[in-house]
Write a protein that holds these residues in place. Structure first.
Motif, short mmCIF file in Angstrom:
data_model
loop_
_atom_site.label_atom_id
_atom_site.label_comp_id
_atom_site.label_asym_id
_atom_site.label_seq_id
_atom_site.Cartn_x
_atom_site.Cartn_y
_atom_site.Cartn_z
N LYS A 1 0.85 -1.19 0.00
CA LYS A 1 0.00 0.00 0.00
C LYS A 1 0.88 1.24 0.00
O LYS A 1 1.58 1.52 0.96
N ASP A 2 0.85 1.98 -1.10
CA ASP A 2 1.65 3.19 -1.24
C ASP A 2 0.78 4.42 -1.01
O ASP A 2 -0.39 4.46 -1.42
N VAL A 3 1.35 5.42 -0.37
CA VAL A 3 0.71 6.73 -0.23
C VAL A 3 1.62 7.71 -0.97
O VAL A 3 2.80 7.84 -0.65
N VAL A 4 1.06 8.37 -1.97
CA VAL A 4 1.83 9.27 -2.82
C VAL A 4 1.30 10.69 -2.63
O VAL A 4 0.13 10.95 -2.92
N GLY B 1 -2.96 3.14 -11.02
CA GLY B 1 -3.18 2.40 -9.78
C GLY B 1 -2.76 0.95 -9.86
O GLY B 1 -2.39 0.35 -8.86
N SER B 2 -2.83 0.33 -11.03
CA SER B 2 -2.39 -1.05 -11.26
C SER B 2 -3.05 -2.07 -10.35
O SER B 2 -2.40 -2.96 -9.82
N GLY B 3 -4.32 -1.97 -10.15
CA GLY B 3 -5.04 -2.95 -9.33
C GLY B 3 -5.24 -2.46 -7.91
O GLY B 3 -4.76 -1.39 -7.53
N GLY B 4 -5.96 -3.21 -7.12
CA GLY B 4 -6.26 -2.81 -5.75
C GLY B 4 -7.39 -1.79 -5.73
O GLY B 4 -7.93 -1.41 -6.76
N PRO C 1 -13.73 10.08 -17.72
CA PRO C 1 -13.11 8.83 -17.29
C PRO C 1 -11.59 8.83 -17.53
O PRO C 1 -11.13 8.97 -18.65
N GLY C 2 -10.85 8.80 -16.44
CA GLY C 2 -9.40 8.73 -16.52
C GLY C 2 -8.68 10.07 -16.65
O GLY C 2 -7.46 10.09 -16.72
N GLY D 1 1.89 -0.40 -7.48
CA GLY D 1 1.72 -1.85 -7.58
C GLY D 1 0.29 -2.24 -7.29
O GLY D 1 -0.62 -1.41 -7.26
N PRO D 2 0.05 -3.53 -7.03
CA PRO D 2 -1.31 -4.03 -6.85
C PRO D 2 -1.93 -3.71 -5.49
O PRO D 2 -3.08 -4.07 -5.23
N GLY D 3 -1.23 -3.03 -4.61
CA GLY D 3 -1.78 -2.71 -3.28
C GLY D 3 -2.87 -1.64 -3.38
O GLY D 3 -3.13 -1.08 -4.44
N ASN D 4 -3.52 -1.37 -2.25
CA ASN D 4 -4.53 -0.32 -2.18
C ASN D 4 -3.82 1.01 -1.96
O ASN D 4 -3.44 1.36 -0.85
#
Length: 188
Positions: A109-112, A154-157, A178-179, A126-129
């Protein structure tokens, strides 16, 4: 110092080494700072890790910085400003004059936290939330600090995007599709 070279190079920075085709590998240790002065060619700098605060200065070419934390399985807290990147390696990466900045994050889980951009920026989580927070720095307007387009993957999550331009005294015509978000500085 490659500032006198008109030839573009691919340079890799690791925990103990700077690698380029010419002049070859440069090993380093026990440094508090590492400065890389790029030439006028189109250079690509790949940062895998660094054991020193690193300063990358463009020499006027179309230069790209790739910072990669994808091997990390723990989440990271990353901060991006128009002149620095923290949280991807153990030390700060300062930069100036870049054309492109690409950041690959961990599978956790990344916070940016993004306070602005000075180069076209792509951040791939990555796939984290993951959570992406965009807000102007020190009470300034986000619209003023987003000088270049930013792409967030976001790559998933279950990912979240928080955008705060409340410090901007000017009215902005913000458009969402959208996007895409436009009307707050550059395109998000």
């Amino acid at each position: 110092d490659d500032s006198g070279s008109p030839t573009g190079k691919s340079i890799t920075i690791s925990e103990i080494r700077v690698t380029a085709a010419s002049p070859g590998d440069i090993s380093y240790s026990n440094l508090s700072s590492l400065e890389l002065l790029l030439g006028s060619g189109n250079d690509t700098v790949n940062v895998q890790s660094t054991s020193a605060t690193t300063d990358i200065v463009s020499g006027g070419g179309s230069d790209t910085l790739n910072a990669d934390d994808s091997a990390d399985h723990n989440g990271s807290t990353v901060t991006l400003t128009p002149a620095s990147l923290t949280g991807v390696t153990d030390n700060t990466i300062d930069y100036s004059g870049l054309t492109n900045l690409n950041v690959n994050l961990s599978s956790g889980k990344d916070v940016v936290n993004i306070t602005g951009t000075s180069a076209a920026t792509t951040i791939t989580a990555g796939p984290g939330n993951d959570v992406f927070n965009l807000a102007g720095a020190n009470g300034s307007s986000l619209a003023a600090d987003l000088a270049a387009p930013i792409t967030l993957n976001g790559s998933g999550g279950n990912n979240a995007l928080n955008v705060d331009d409340s410090a901007d005294p000017a009215a902005n015509a913000v458009t969402t599709a959208p996007g895409t978000i436009t009307g707050i500085g550059s395109t998000i």
